[in-house]
Design a protein around this motif. Structure first.
Motif, PDB file in Angstrom:
ATOM      1  N   GLU A  28      67.635  34.101  20.451  1.00  0.00           N
ATOM      2  CA  GLU A  28      66.729  34.247  21.597  1.00  0.00           C
ATOM      3  C   GLU A  28      65.470  33.412  21.347  1.00  0.00           C
ATOM      4  O   GLU A  28      65.277  32.902  20.239  1.00  0.00           O
ATOM      5  CB  GLU A  28      66.372  35.720  21.832  1.00  0.00           C
ATOM      6  N   GLU A  29      64.637  33.290  22.368  1.00  0.00           N
ATOM      7  CA  GLU A  29      63.397  32.520  22.239  1.00  0.00           C
ATOM      8  C   GLU A  29      62.513  33.094  21.141  1.00  0.00           C
ATOM      9  O   GLU A  29      62.433  34.307  20.988  1.00  0.00           O
ATOM     10  CB  GLU A  29      62.607  32.564  23.553  1.00  0.00           C
ATOM     11  N   GLY A  30      61.813  32.221  20.423  1.00  0.00           N
ATOM     12  CA  GLY A  30      60.868  32.689  19.419  1.00  0.00           C
ATOM     13  C   GLY A  30      59.454  32.663  19.961  1.00  0.00           C
ATOM     14  O   GLY A  30      59.239  32.382  21.148  1.00  0.00           O
ATOM     15  N   THR A  31      58.486  32.935  19.098  1.00  0.00           N
ATOM     16  CA  THR A  31      57.088  32.903  19.537  1.00  0.00           C
ATOM     17  C   THR A  31      56.431  31.565  19.213  1.00  0.00           C
ATOM     18  O   THR A  31      55.285  31.344  19.566  1.00  0.00           O
ATOM     19  CB  THR A  31      56.258  34.019  18.869  1.00  0.00           C
ATOM     20  N   LEU A  32      57.152  30.704  18.502  1.00  0.00           N
ATOM     21  CA  LEU A  32      56.589  29.408  18.126  1.00  0.00           C
ATOM     22  C   LEU A  32      57.467  28.293  18.676  1.00  0.00           C
ATOM     23  O   LEU A  32      58.662  28.498  18.894  1.00  0.00           O
ATOM     24  CB  LEU A  32      56.544  29.274  16.600  1.00  0.00           C
TER      25      LEU A  32
ATOM     26  N   PHE B 229      60.078  52.743  17.204  1.00  0.00           N
ATOM     27  CA  PHE B 229      59.632  51.342  17.169  1.00  0.00           C
ATOM     28  C   PHE B 229      60.007  50.663  15.862  1.00  0.00           C
ATOM     29  O   PHE B 229      60.324  49.478  15.834  1.00  0.00           O
ATOM     30  CB  PHE B 229      58.107  51.262  17.370  1.00  0.00           C
ATOM     31  N   TRP B 230      59.998  51.445  14.775  1.00  0.00           N
ATOM     32  CA  TRP B 230      60.284  50.851  13.467  1.00  0.00           C
ATOM     33  C   TRP B 230      61.717  50.318  13.358  1.00  0.00           C
ATOM     34  O   TRP B 230      62.048  49.611  12.425  1.00  0.00           O
ATOM     35  CB  TRP B 230      60.002  51.856  12.340  1.00  0.00           C
ATOM     36  N   ASP B 231      62.558  50.695  14.329  1.00  0.00           N
ATOM     37  CA  ASP B 231      63.929  50.183  14.310  1.00  0.00           C
ATOM     38  C   ASP B 231      64.031  48.788  14.921  1.00  0.00           C
ATOM     39  O   ASP B 231      65.103  48.195  14.943  1.00  0.00           O
ATOM     40  CB  ASP B 231      64.852  51.126  15.113  1.00  0.00           C
ATOM     41  N   THR B 232      62.925  48.294  15.451  1.00  0.00           N
ATOM     42  CA  THR B 232      63.036  47.067  16.246  1.00  0.00           C
ATOM     43  C   THR B 232      62.569  45.793  15.549  1.00  0.00           C
ATOM     44  O   THR B 232      62.703  44.706  16.099  1.00  0.00           O
ATOM     45  CB  THR B 232      62.217  47.214  17.560  1.00  0.00           C
ATOM     46  N   ILE B 233      62.012  45.892  14.355  1.00  0.00           N
ATOM     47  CA  ILE B 233      61.420  44.688  13.753  1.00  0.00           C
ATOM     48  C   ILE B 233      62.351  43.981  12.786  1.00  0.00           C
ATOM     49  O   ILE B 233      62.428  42.762  12.748  1.00  0.00           O
ATOM     50  CB  ILE B 233      60.158  45.038  12.923  1.00  0.00           C
ATOM     51  N   HIS B 234      63.057  44.760  11.983  1.00  0.00           N
ATOM     52  CA  HIS B 234      63.630  44.229  10.757  1.00  0.00           C
ATOM     53  C   HIS B 234      64.978  43.544  10.893  1.00  0.00           C
ATOM     54  O   HIS B 234      65.447  42.920   9.964  1.00  0.00           O
ATOM     55  CB  HIS B 234      63.798  45.386   9.772  1.00  0.00           C
ATOM     56  N   GLN B 235      65.641  43.708  12.043  1.00  0.00           N
ATOM     57  CA  GLN B 235      67.046  43.317  12.103  1.00  0.00           C
ATOM     58  C   GLN B 235      67.311  41.870  11.701  1.00  0.00           C
ATOM     59  O   GLN B 235      68.286  41.582  11.021  1.00  0.00           O
ATOM     60  CB  GLN B 235      67.592  43.574  13.502  1.00  0.00           C
ATOM     61  N   SER B 236      66.446  40.979  12.121  1.00  0.00           N
ATOM     62  CA  SER B 236      66.702  39.568  11.811  1.00  0.00           C
ATOM     63  C   SER B 236      66.126  39.169  10.455  1.00  0.00           C
ATOM     64  O   SER B 236      66.379  38.070   9.976  1.00  0.00           O
ATOM     65  CB  SER B 236      66.111  38.680  12.905  1.00  0.00           C
ATOM     66  N   CYS B 243      56.950  35.537   3.396  1.00  0.00           N
ATOM     67  CA  CYS B 243      55.717  36.074   3.972  1.00  0.00           C
ATOM     68  C   CYS B 243      54.791  36.610   2.889  1.00  0.00           C
ATOM     69  O   CYS B 243      53.592  36.325   2.890  1.00  0.00           O
ATOM     70  CB  CYS B 243      56.027  37.146   5.008  1.00  0.00           C
ATOM     71  N   THR B 244      55.354  37.363   1.959  1.00  0.00           N
ATOM     72  CA  THR B 244      54.501  37.992   0.955  1.00  0.00           C
ATOM     73  C   THR B 244      54.024  36.992  -0.107  1.00  0.00           C
ATOM     74  O   THR B 244      52.929  37.127  -0.625  1.00  0.00           O
ATOM     75  CB  THR B 244      55.243  39.142   0.254  1.00  0.00           C
ATOM     76  N   TYR B 245      54.862  35.995  -0.426  1.00  0.00           N
ATOM     77  CA  TYR B 245      54.474  35.027  -1.453  1.00  0.00           C
ATOM     78  C   TYR B 245      53.428  34.040  -0.942  1.00  0.00           C
ATOM     79  O   TYR B 245      52.588  33.564  -1.702  1.00  0.00           O
ATOM     80  CB  TYR B 245      55.705  34.272  -1.974  1.00  0.00           C
ATOM     81  N   LEU B 246      53.488  33.708   0.348  1.00  0.00           N
ATOM     82  CA  LEU B 246      52.498  32.771   0.883  1.00  0.00           C
ATOM     83  C   LEU B 246      51.232  33.498   1.322  1.00  0.00           C
ATOM     84  O   LEU B 246      50.206  32.876   1.561  1.00  0.00           O
ATOM     85  CB  LEU B 246      53.081  31.982   2.060  1.00  0.00           C
ATOM     86  N   ILE B 329      59.626  36.086  12.479  1.00  0.00           N
ATOM     87  CA  ILE B 329      59.117  37.441  12.692  1.00  0.00           C
ATOM     88  C   ILE B 329      57.598  37.302  12.696  1.00  0.00           C
ATOM     89  O   ILE B 329      57.012  36.880  11.708  1.00  0.00           O
ATOM     90  CB  ILE B 329      59.595  38.412  11.592  1.00  0.00           C
ATOM     91  N   ASP B 330      57.001  37.618  13.833  1.00  0.00           N
ATOM     92  CA  ASP B 330      55.604  37.266  14.076  1.00  0.00           C
ATOM     93  C   ASP B 330      54.748  38.532  14.017  1.00  0.00           C
ATOM     94  O   ASP B 330      54.824  39.387  14.896  1.00  0.00           O
ATOM     95  CB  ASP B 330      55.519  36.606  15.460  1.00  0.00           C
ATOM     96  N   ILE B 331      53.926  38.622  12.981  1.00  0.00           N
ATOM     97  CA  ILE B 331      53.130  39.833  12.783  1.00  0.00           C
ATOM     98  C   ILE B 331      52.144  40.040  13.938  1.00  0.00           C
ATOM     99  O   ILE B 331      51.799  41.175  14.277  1.00  0.00           O
ATOM    100  CB  ILE B 331      52.415  39.795  11.406  1.00  0.00           C
TER     101      ILE B 331
END
Lengths: 339, 341
Positions: A28-32, B229-236, B243-246, B329-331
């Protein structure tokens, strides 16, 4: 490509509505800009979110494996008569289908647990290539127009020929059409420049040993061991990777150059005969490590020694898990003479 | 506070001169990455760049740090430390968001209850020269939403502001003023320079286009540990450590022993809440077995636990995790999605 997208959404919607699949893995579309995101659709009404374009870079076979295995784990304590199966539909271009073939050959799941929606592929855009062509300026928008990609950066607009930013692995791809599918969308994609597939490997092979080693060490110095390469790779599905084993610890956890090199060498050798050159590991690497050069060498060896291309056909067994009477054994019994 | 002016073409010379007297790390172009590297003779420090690929946290909190060494001998086990400690050094060209990350890291490694000698030694011996963001470097920058500012001096000893043909150099701390002595004669800054800076500061703040509801989501996080809501972020999520190293503020670590023959060392290495091993206990039990739980941890640590403990968000809004996450995944989106719940 718009037509492919439309058909794709229709097929996905139908599969979900008819309960032929539990989930569709697609993009799907991304944010960037230049980015699409793997998505997981369970509701037929959400099928309209699916996209198919030149920014679909990742090999989705990884998620098929993960979803099926997570589901199987969740079923371990369920009574036999209540056990359920999860059927995963996946949007799959050529290399993704080859990874699925590898999974099937390696008995990771059954053929009827996956529904393959095959899509023709003209290659994906490598973000780093675009970034280099705009001198590292931030890319604010990007759109493909025919054979060009129009990029808006902080210092103005620029049109770049699409062929200049297509990922290296796509340029000489033999399998830009699915090797296996249940449903095909779109028309067959035209062949790529396949004759030059091993040009870069040939060139690298001919360098003196010292130069090859120094290139390897230089590339490995960039590695921060975030494991993005390993985690995106559909062929890297070991339950516990050797780098995370502690009894015994095969490799140190720190940033000692030797440990980093051992991690990458071991991972790459585990890819012998199993790498489909999908380019995902290169595309996800935050530091731009050139892993492909080395992986492609293994691919070339597999082809030259066994006429094998990983995941090419479900009926063609993988060379490293097959024995044939005519197999070369000299390297075992007379290693000195065969090198 | 001392304030000076540095001509644009003189800056590189001044920094190079410093590098003859002490260790100087500066942003340098390395293939297609910009990274902090030791400035050696003939190298040009970048002053006109967006930001480095990796955060500078590794200078105080290295990716791998040897805490002690031990050797098994006939007389028993002999312990030894690791060298004479950190050298004096200068970190040049740090962006304000990254400079601010040091203040946040100080809260963890240099606080009343716990003082980390490894971190403190390096931190104390380092002078930080930051480069104010006259233009926010990326559209993904969101420092103003998490308590920062593109021209902030927080965490810096010296702040350089690009005024067009010259830099305004502000020597904010005593450490910075000490560095001034090594920089040679510089002309004093006039009021006009300061007025220009004020103006630029306002403009830069307005030019930030990404806004997240960083503070606003705290009450929701307090109440909603178990929310769909917590079920919706991690799937991909690939469960990689990009993210954590940078990240300039992520500071979780692991301690392990590496033994070769009769020699051993105890090392501290970066850890990542994205890894499945992150909370695995010796018993085999793992309180966070799923990526969903690990993602909740990441969000909660940054926007709730750290706020509870130290009254600050553990994010400086640099946008690295946004730009370099392999699966986008965009914080920013996650935080804003939460704020709408």
């Amino acid at each position: 490509m718009e037509n492919v997208e439309k058909q794709l959404r229709e097929e996905a919607k139908r599969l979900l509505a008819d309960k032929k699949v539990d989930v569709i893995v697609g993009y799907e579309e991304g944010t960037l800009p230049l980015q699409t995101v793997p998505c997981f659709i369970t509701n037929p009404d959400d099928a309209g979110k699916l996209v198919w374009n030149s920014f679909c870079s990742q090999n989705l076979a990884k998620y098929v494996h993960d979803i099926i295995h997570q589901h199987r784990e969740s079923q371990v304590r369920v009574k036999p008569e209540d056990k359920t199966r999860k059927v995963v539909g996946v949007v799959a271009r050529g290399c993704t289908t080859r990874s699925l073939v590898i999974h099937l050959q390696e008995r990771q799941y059954d053929r009827d647990e996956v529904v393959i929606i095959g899509v023709p592929c003209t290659g994906f855009v490598a973000k780093r290539k675009v970034s280099t062509l705009v001198d590292g300026k931030e890319i604010l928008e990007a759109a493909v127009n025919g054979d060009k990609i129009s990029v808006r950066t902080t210092s103005g607009d620029k049109d770049v020929p699409l062929k200049d930013v297509i990922a290296d692995n796509c340029l000489n791809c033999h399998f830009n059409n699915p090797v296996i599918s249940d449903i095909m969308v779109g028309n067959e994609a035209p062949p790529r420049d396949v004759d030059r597939e091993y040009d870069s490997v040939n060139k690298f092979e001919n360098l003196p040993l010292e130069e090859r080693w120094s290139y390897f060490t230089k590339e490995m110095e960039k590695c921060i061991r975030c494991y993005a390469c390993r985690n995106t790779c559909p062929s890297c599905y070991c339950k516990i990777c050797f780098v995370e084993q502690s009894q015994p610890a095969w490799v140190g956890t720190g940033d000692d150059p030797t440990d980093v090199q051992v991690f990458q060498i071991m991972r790459m050798f585990h890819m012998a005969g199993r790498c489909v050159d999908c380019g995902s590991c290169v595309e996800v690497c935050p530091m731009g490590v050139d892993l492909r050069n080395f992986l492609k060498k293994l691919d070339k060896d597999g082809f030259e020694l066994f006429a094998h291309k990983a995941g090419e056909s479900i009926d063609k067994p993988a060379p490293l898990s097959t024995f044939e009477m005519g197999d070369k054994e000299k390297f075992i019994f007379e290693p000195e003479s065969s090198s | 506070m001392e304030k000076r002016l540095i001509k644009k073409d003189a800056l590189s010379g001044i920094i190079n001169k410093l590098s003859e007297q002490m260790l100087v790390y500066a942003p340098v172009k390395d293939e297609d990455n910009v990274l902090f590297k030791v400035l050696e003779k003939g190298m040009e420090p970048l002053a006109d760049y967006s930001n480095t690929r990796n955060a500078p946290k590794n200078f105080f909190f290295p990716k791998t740090e040897t805490m002690m060494r031990y050797m098994r001998t006939e007389r028993g086990i002999e312990l030894s430390g690791e060298g004479e400690g950190a050298p004096e050094m200068v970190l040049f060209g740090v962006r304000p968001c990254d400079a601010r990350s040091f203040i946040l890291l100080d809260k963890v490694f240099d606080q009343e209850k716990y003082k980390d000698p490894y971190y403190i030694d390096k931190r104390e011996k380092t002078t930080i020269i930051s480069l104010a963001c006259v233009h926010p470097p990326y559209s993904t920058c969101f420092c103003t939403s998490v308590g920062g500012h593109p021209m902030s001096s927080e965490g810096a000893d010296v702040v350089l502001t690009d005024l067009g043909d010259k830099y305004l150099a502000e020597f904010v701390t005593p450490k910075g003023e000490k560095l001034l002595e090594k920089m040679g004669d510089l002309s004093k800054a006039d009021d006009a320079a300061e007025a220009t800076k004020e103006e630029l500061s306002k403009k830069s703040e307005e030019a930030i286009t990404s806004h997240v509801a960083g503070r606003e989501i705290k009450p929701w996080l307090d109440e909603n540990f178990e929310h769909p809501f917590w079920d919706t972020i991690h799937q991909s999520c690939l469960a990689c450590g990009t993210c954590t190293y940078l990240c300039p503020t992520c500071h979780c670590f692991d301690i392990s022993d590496e033994v070769k023959g009769s020699d051993g060392k105890r090392i501290r290495t970066w850890d990542s809440c994205m890894y499945w091993l992150f909370t695995k206990e010796t018993s085999g039990h793992n309180p966070r077995t799923s990526q969903k739980q690990r993602w909740r941890q990441r969000l909660m640590h940054k926007f709730k636990y750290f706020v509870d403990n130290f009254d600050a968000i553990a994010c400086v809004g640099c946008g690295r995790c946004v730009m370099y996450c392999p699966v986008n995944i965009d914080i920013r989106k996650i935080v804003n999605d939460i704020s709408k719940l």
